[in-house]
Design an enzyme around this catalytic site. Structure first.
Site, PDB file in Angstrom:
ATOM      1  N   GLY A 171      40.542  28.033  23.652  1.00 22.14           N
ATOM      2  CA  GLY A 171      41.619  28.912  24.645  1.00 22.14           C
ATOM      3  C   GLY A 171      42.511  27.672  25.715  1.00 22.14           C
ATOM      4  O   GLY A 171      41.571  26.864  25.232  1.00 22.14           O
ATOM      5  N   GLU A 222      49.573  28.556  41.274  1.00 22.19           N
ATOM      6  CA  GLU A 222      48.944  28.545  39.854  1.00 22.19           C
ATOM      7  C   GLU A 222      50.642  28.977  38.773  1.00 22.19           C
ATOM      8  O   GLU A 222      50.590  29.818  39.269  1.00 22.19           O
ATOM      9  CB  GLU A 222      47.816  29.196  39.390  1.00 22.19           C
ATOM     10  CG  GLU A 222      47.461  30.498  39.364  1.00 22.19           C
ATOM     11  CD  GLU A 222      48.143  31.375  38.289  1.00 22.19           C
ATOM     12  OE1 GLU A 222      48.025  30.669  37.259  1.00 22.19           O
ATOM     13  OE2 GLU A 222      47.570  32.246  37.592  1.00 22.19           O
ATOM     14  N   MET A 236      42.341  27.948  28.799  1.00 23.05           N
ATOM     15  CA  MET A 236      41.636  27.754  30.013  1.00 23.05           C
ATOM     16  C   MET A 236      40.496  26.868  29.938  1.00 23.05           C
ATOM     17  O   MET A 236      40.164  25.926  30.224  1.00 23.05           O
ATOM     18  CB  MET A 236      41.261  29.211  29.857  1.00 23.05           C
ATOM     19  CG  MET A 236      40.256  28.965  31.169  1.00 23.05           C
ATOM     20  SD  MET A 236      41.334  29.322  33.067  1.00 23.05           S
ATOM     21  CE  MET A 236      41.722  31.130  32.932  1.00 23.05           C
ATOM     22  N   THR A 239      45.677  40.208  32.692  1.00 21.81           N
ATOM     23  CA  THR A 239      45.225  38.963  32.927  1.00 21.81           C
ATOM     24  C   THR A 239      43.929  39.446  32.740  1.00 21.81           C
ATOM     25  O   THR A 239      42.945  40.221  33.463  1.00 21.81           O
ATOM     26  CB  THR A 239      46.310  37.608  33.866  1.00 21.81           C
ATOM     27  OG1 THR A 239      45.341  38.379  34.756  1.00 21.81           O
ATOM     28  CG2 THR A 239      47.452  37.704  33.296  1.00 21.81           C
ATOM     29  N   CYS A 240      42.987  38.321  33.399  1.00 22.93           N
ATOM     30  CA  CYS A 240      41.379  37.637  34.095  1.00 22.93           C
ATOM     31  C   CYS A 240      41.732  37.933  35.409  1.00 22.93           C
ATOM     32  O   CYS A 240      40.382  38.841  35.617  1.00 22.93           O
ATOM     33  CB  CYS A 240      41.400  36.017  33.725  1.00 22.93           C
ATOM     34  SG  CYS A 240      41.943  35.474  35.040  1.00 22.93           S
ATOM     35  N   ASN A 241      42.470  38.067  35.756  1.00 20.25           N
ATOM     36  CA  ASN A 241      42.415  38.201  36.869  1.00 20.25           C
ATOM     37  C   ASN A 241      43.425  39.649  37.858  1.00 20.25           C
ATOM     38  O   ASN A 241      43.092  40.560  38.905  1.00 20.25           O
ATOM     39  CB  ASN A 241      43.537  37.649  38.112  1.00 20.25           C
ATOM     40  CG  ASN A 241      41.985  36.239  38.452  1.00 20.25           C
ATOM     41  OD1 ASN A 241      40.983  36.775  38.728  1.00 20.25           O
ATOM     42  ND2 ASN A 241      42.266  34.901  38.409  1.00 20.25           N
ATOM     43  N   GLN A 280      52.190  33.956  31.439  1.00 21.25           N
ATOM     44  CA  GLN A 280      51.497  35.110  31.803  1.00 21.25           C
ATOM     45  C   GLN A 280      52.430  37.048  31.557  1.00 21.25           C
ATOM     46  O   GLN A 280      52.380  37.491  30.497  1.00 21.25           O
ATOM     47  CB  GLN A 280      50.495  35.632  32.270  1.00 21.25           C
ATOM     48  CG  GLN A 280      48.903  34.827  31.325  1.00 21.25           C
ATOM     49  CD  GLN A 280      48.252  34.717  32.478  1.00 21.25           C
ATOM     50  OE1 GLN A 280      47.970  34.600  33.595  1.00 21.25           O
ATOM     51  NE2 GLN A 280      47.365  35.025  32.015  1.00 21.25           N
ATOM     52  N   GLN A 324      49.607  29.330  35.035  1.00 20.10           N
ATOM     53  CA  GLN A 324      49.922  29.975  34.185  1.00 20.10           C
ATOM     54  C   GLN A 324      50.231  31.394  34.013  1.00 20.10           C
ATOM     55  O   GLN A 324      50.811  32.144  33.099  1.00 20.10           O
ATOM     56  CB  GLN A 324      48.030  29.942  34.077  1.00 20.10           C
ATOM     57  CG  GLN A 324      47.683  30.514  32.445  1.00 20.10           C
ATOM     58  CD  GLN A 324      46.404  30.431  32.602  1.00 20.10           C
ATOM     59  OE1 GLN A 324      45.175  30.926  33.335  1.00 20.10           O
ATOM     60  NE2 GLN A 324      45.929  30.383  31.713  1.00 20.10           N
TER      61      GLN A 324
END
Length: 457
Positions: free
Chosen positions: A191, A114, A193, A49-51, A120, A116
């Site tokens: 997307g 969160e 986000m 993921t982004c994090n 994922q 999301q």
């Protein structure tokens, strides 16, 4: 077998490191297959993921598994281990399971609670399962983690007061301008986000909205939901000037920068030095980091969003304590299930050994007493079978009780040695998985010791 979690996340690795270790959607199936072939890895799931980029694995050698996974990452991304080893986090066994539960419930996210990440994790597991990278342990563990996270969000207020990354980006914009009235915003990417970001912007009364995306149709569809304008990625510079954009929020899956220093220099000249605030919530980053050195350009990346919404987070932190208790309960439930995994084979081996002793004894008796009638043989067989069944009942119940305790694995090992079941267990392990289901009943099946279900009994 052991469970490990190895990876990089926002707590320890800055965005310029994390973006180098991002798996694209297209590459994940191949990466999973290569990881599964890595020595000592029996099951695996890759969460990217982004994090965070994290590898969850079931391994047979705990001491060296970290080395094998680090080597996999180094080979896949063509980066020397020494360049990222200090940023890695490694969890083993109990802590790895707890970490997965915390991640899935949103407790380990930059924005606590969160939701999301739940989707994922679910998608990462389903992809691994689809490509045969998971087995008995992870099929159970990840399903339990996903179910637990859903329960956490439905039974607590951990997900209330929106504080997602997209929400945090909008909150940052509000800190800059006070409000969005008459402010023009460009969203790069179409997307999930970006859609969430637009919802927050729309709710805060933003002025003009422009959506830019590689696929023009997607940009058109998303912009249409909010009465906005759309454009292609090739029109970014033009639209920044024509639409008099105040804020750019970018979230794409592009491999390289979508806006570079060279692109923005002529744009800023045409804007006559009007300030431009740019928020990059993508990993890998969409906006050239050199932009922050330009006059009148104010660039923020995803790491700058941490702590933006502390007021809402305080309530979530209090709710997180409730989720922690739920995690501890689920952790114990998984351990109970795991301990029972070894019960079935042990009980089955004990029953099979008793059956063979019974059959051999009956065979010897019939040779020594050939004049017994059919009725006498039947009575003796029934009584001897009953004796063995009764003798086994208490040991079997005790085996289940011991396996459910904290020293269940050690207790089962002791039982294997006590009843000398090693050879029987090895023999069972060589049988096809569906052997018992496919086998037809034999004539002597009525002589067998009655089975006891290790879980339901």
């Amino acid at each position: 077998m052991h469970i490990v979690a190895v990876g990089l996340n926002y707590r320890k690795a800055p965005v310029d490191i994390r973006e180098k270790f991002t798996f694209s959607d297209e590459s994940l199936p191949v990466a999973l297959q290569q990881l599964k072939r890595t020595k000592s890895i029996l099951e695996c799931v890759i969460l990217s993921t982004c994090n965070r980029t994290e590898i969850y694995a079931v391994v047979d050698q705990q001491q060296v598994c970290g080395h094998y996974i680090r080597s996999f990452l180094a080979n896949w991304f063509q980066i020397e281990i020494g360049e990222f080893a200090d940023y890695l986090t490694i969890y083993e066994d109990n802590e790895a399971i707890r970490h997965l539960f915390s991640v899935t419930a949103g407790l380990d996210s930059m924005v606590i609670g969160e939701t999301q990440i739940l989707g994922q994790v679910r998608n990462a597991f389903l992809l691994a399962q689809k490509h045969n990278a998971t087995g008995t342990l992870f099929n159970m563990l990840f399903k339990q983690a996903i179910t637990m996270a859903k329960k956490a969000h439905s039974e607590t207020s951990i997900g209330e007061n929106p504080v997602s990354v997209s929400y945090a980006a909008v909150e940052l914009g509000k800190k800059i301008y006070g409000n969005f009235k008459n402010k023009n915003v460009m969203i790069i990417g179409a997307g999930k986000m970006s859609e969430l970001t637009l919802k927050h912007l729309h709710a805060n009364g933003v002025g003009k909205i422009v959506v830019a995306n590689r696929t023009l149709q997607k940009a058109k569809e998303l912009a249409g939901q909010f009465a906005g304008t759309f454009c292609s990625m090739g029109q970014l510079e033009e639209m920044l000037v024509e639409q008099d954009i105040d804020i750019v929020i970018s979230s794409t899956g592009a491999d390289g920068y979508v806006l570079t220093l060279e692109q923005m220099e002529p744009v800023m000249k045409k804007r006559k030095s009007k300030p431009l605030f740019m928020i990059d919530i993508a990993v890998p980053r969409d906006l050239d980091p050199r932009l922050m050195d330009m006059p009148n350009v104010y660039l923020y990346d995803i790491d700058d969003l941490e702590g933006i919404v502390e007021s809402n987070l305080e309530q979530r932190k209090r709710e997180a304590m409730k989720v922690d208790k739920l995690i501890e309960h689920e952790l114990e439930m998984f351990h109970q299930w795991y301990r029972l995994l070894g019960v079935g084979p042990v009980i089955g081996a004990l029953q099979e050994k008793a059956n063979r002793i019974h059959q051999e004894t009956m065979s010897n008796m019939l040779q020594k007493l050939p004049d017994l009638t059919e009725r006498e043989i039947k009575v003796i067989r029934k009584l001897s079978k009953s004796m063995l069944t009764q003798m086994l009942h208490d040991p079997i119940m005790r085996i289940k009780e011991l396996s459910a305790g904290r020293r269940g694995v050690e207790e089962l090992d002791l039982i294997r040695e006590l009843f000398a079941l090693e050879d029987m267990l090895k023999e069972q392990a060589r049988l096809p998985k569906d052997f018992l289901l496919e086998s037809k009943p034999s004539e002597s099946d009525d002589d067998r010791i009655s089975p006891v279900n290790p879980v339901l009994a």
